[in-house]
Design an enzyme around this catalytic site. Sequence first.
Site, PDB file in Angstrom:
ATOM      1  CB  ILE A 170      -0.960   0.012   1.223  1.00  0.00           C
ATOM      2  CG1 ILE A 170      -1.688  -1.330   1.331  1.00  0.00           C
ATOM      3  CG2 ILE A 170      -1.928   1.192   1.114  1.00  0.00           C
ATOM      4  CD1 ILE A 170      -2.446  -1.775   0.083  1.00  0.00           C
ATOM      5  CB  THR A 171       1.449   3.722  -2.709  1.00  0.00           C
ATOM      6  OG1 THR A 171       1.890   2.729  -3.613  1.00  0.00           O
ATOM      7  CG2 THR A 171       2.252   4.998  -2.917  1.00  0.00           C
ATOM      8  CG  ASP A 262     -11.936   2.182 -16.135  1.00  0.00           C
ATOM      9  OD1 ASP A 262     -11.172   1.203 -16.237  1.00  0.00           O
ATOM     10  OD2 ASP A 262     -13.168   2.099 -16.195  1.00  0.00           O
ATOM     11  NE  ARG A 288      21.821  15.534 -28.663  1.00  0.00           N
ATOM     12  CZ  ARG A 288      20.727  16.197 -28.287  1.00  0.00           C
ATOM     13  NH1 ARG A 288      20.712  16.872 -27.157  1.00  0.00           N
ATOM     14  NH2 ARG A 288      19.655  16.172 -29.052  1.00  0.00           N
ATOM     15  N   GLY A 359      26.827   1.482 -20.797  1.00  0.00           N
ATOM     16  CA  GLY A 359      27.865   0.493 -20.533  1.00  0.00           C
ATOM     17  C   GLY A 359      28.143   0.370 -19.050  1.00  0.00           C
ATOM     18  CD  GLU A 382      -3.179   1.632  -9.577  1.00  0.00           C
ATOM     19  OE1 GLU A 382      -3.069   1.362  -8.369  1.00  0.00           O
ATOM     20  OE2 GLU A 382      -4.225   2.037 -10.094  1.00  0.00           O
ATOM     21  N   GLY A 383      -2.355  -3.350 -11.740  1.00  0.00           N
ATOM     22  CA  GLY A 383      -2.676  -4.401 -12.713  1.00  0.00           C
ATOM     23  C   GLY A 383      -1.446  -4.768 -13.512  1.00  0.00           C
ATOM     24  CB  THR A 384       0.482  -7.946 -13.821  1.00  0.00           C
ATOM     25  OG1 THR A 384      -0.630  -8.742 -14.241  1.00  0.00           O
ATOM     26  CG2 THR A 384       0.716  -8.142 -12.332  1.00  0.00           C
ATOM     27  CD  GLN A 386       1.934 -11.019 -17.178  1.00  0.00           C
ATOM     28  OE1 GLN A 386       1.951 -10.212 -16.247  1.00  0.00           O
ATOM     29  NE2 GLN A 386       2.991 -11.210 -17.952  1.00  0.00           N
TER      30      GLN A 386
END
Lengths: 404, 374
Positions: A170-171, A262, A288, A359, A382-384, A386
């Site tokens: 639980i965050t 959602d 760069r 590297g 929040e849902g794997t 899968q």
Amino acid sequence: MISFALSPQQKQIKELVHWFAQHEVRPLALEADRLGRVPEEWLQKVNKMGIQLNTSSFGGGRSAPAAGQKPDKKEREGNRVAVIAAEELAWGCPAIALSLPGPGLGGPPIQSSGTPEQKQRFLSIFTKDEPRWGAYALTEPEAGSDASGIRTTARKVDGGYVLNGQKIFITNGARASWVVVFATVDPKLGRAGHRAFVVEKGTPGFLATRTVHKMGLRANETAELVFEDCFVPAENLLGGEELYSAAAHQPSGFQVAMKTFDSTRPIVAAMAVGIARAAYEYTLEIVRRDYPKQGRLYYEAAELLAEAEQEIDAARLLTWEAAWKADIGEANAMEAAICKAVAGKMALRVCAMCLELLGPVGLDGHLVEKLYRDVKVFDIFEGTQQIQRLVTARRLYAPYGVHV
Amino acid sequence: MISFRPTEEERAFCEVAKTIAVEEMRPSARDCEQRRSVSASIAKRLHELGFLGLELPESWGGLELPLISQAQIWQVLSYGDLGIVQGLPGPGEAASLMRQAPEHPVWRPYRDAGQTGIWPTVAFIDGEETIEVRRSRDGYRLNGTSAPVRRAAFADWVVAAGKDNEGEPVIVVFDERTWETIEGDFRLGLLAAGLGRIRFSDVFAGNDRVLARGEEASALLGHARARQCVLEAAKEVGLMEAALDYTIEYTAGRKAFGQEIAKFQGVSFTVAEMAFECRGARNIAWAAACRVDEQGRAAEGFAWRALARAHRSVRYVTDQAVQMLGGHGYVQEYPAEKWMRDAQAQVLLYARETDWFIRRGEQLLDERKERVAP
């Protein structure tokens, strides 16, 4: 018309949040990771600045109409603003972003399903006087992806409910002023038995038993919560009894949880996009500066960077599409699942590509290795990925009447 | 404002295009492939509706639509059959050159021909590496054989872009059959597209046949390539959407081990991944279309990567379509095998996926400003 240009409000918020992420969040990212927490004084400072991880900033900024206020006639863009802001915050540091004061992932269920009184009571506490948090507790030791299998019980008693059970991962769960907790009034009822409660800190029987140590997002608190004969008054049943009796044949507690996804999945996806972009931009500068300007290494780097850029933008556009659908009031469960699945996987891959370009030097004190550790969980919580495939497939097969 | 909603006009175009794609193109696809050409009735119908002149200037009688509108229309038409789309008569890739320089006298006969009938068919050769172009005082001499291009078999016109012997870019236009078509041995896919090679044997192009040279040619070509990359990407999206929809329908009905095979996650998850690829490639193509509409050649990097992404996605999606149909995917009673062949042929025609990415990467490495805005 199809357009990918930001509105003036979206542009303004993007620039503002980016400025904050660049000047206030990023400089702290590696140190907070080392400490395993975000320094308290920093949280106090940003809270005084009025910066929070809350539903109103995810829901269209402070101009979002308050409860009872008439919505203005302008096209709603809160979800698009939300994903734009989330990307920038995560670009600064995802662990710090998730630690910002505010209702966090607990906000959307209260916004979408809470009574006006509950919205007022729980969402108005996030003021500048001191930092406060909200949290969202669905996952249990034996119910992760299968949220319908939660075992935390809610026994109805006079004046409320008694909760018993355990929640994990639980965050901000230990520091939260309140937690939206999902429990079942009867496991035999399956989804229809689910209810959502707002459990306030200090409630007898509600304990944060420990915080876990993780691969990444180390600066962000992840807690385990226990409910032992924890009495929750009826007024803390999210949406009130009416919500559940009005939809007697609907699994509405479960729906509260799913509806939350959602709106939160696009935000999580946007954060993954922000992490990938951070790794990409960091690596681009190093290539760069340090890479040869021609030859095999140069062309290999050019190809990898272009691929990373394309992958990041593709995931971002999917995230925007999910948010756009929510803003125009269309069902977006499939788009939310798609963007989450794609962005979570993409972001880990981009971080790995960036590490490849750095590297062995990348092992030592570089931001990208932290981002690589941080980002893995975006393919899980929040849902794997899968689960996102399952959600997507269900909707793809629905027109044929096949339930997968 | 970020939006994925097409305009009313685009919706109307796409609705008509979808009807033709599903009711006329898809059922004719095998027949056109066997005959190695597009049926005249389909070509006529699309010409009458203006679909062959989407890119052409309004002053010529074309529709001169924005790229984002064209991308959607070609996507829908390709949902019917990419082989037919790629074999349609008309200006093809050269349309983007015509659009940029509509008043150039070299186009006059082409424009005139389009007023009375179907637009003549143009084969386009991006022949920098295969065609030798020798400059002379009053024009150029061309020698060499192009790589396979579409519509070579029935081209009325040929437009060739290359570099002359001094390294200067040049675009020449032929409206008389001064070239030879090498039919070749094509079996992979896009067989209705008139694939072939164009051979020039010391063909002279006077200065009046030159559309542009030097910087001007380079700018015209760069912009035209960007536009074509987007449109080809959109066509590939249409093909992958066809493969996805067919796969969903098939796996929803096909039973094995006592249930619909869609109920096995090995199948349904693969289908979900196909959908991810379709959406991702579509959005990248649409975003590139909008950018090219707004910024022209400056957005060419976005167009390159849209095509590179579409190449990767169309190979994956059509391959998985065959895989999900199993043995049925491999035989010609079902469309999946054709779609996989067409996809691979399309990728070969507009190839250099890695090269597109490297080019884009070089641009990125060369940019100096911080890239905050998407």
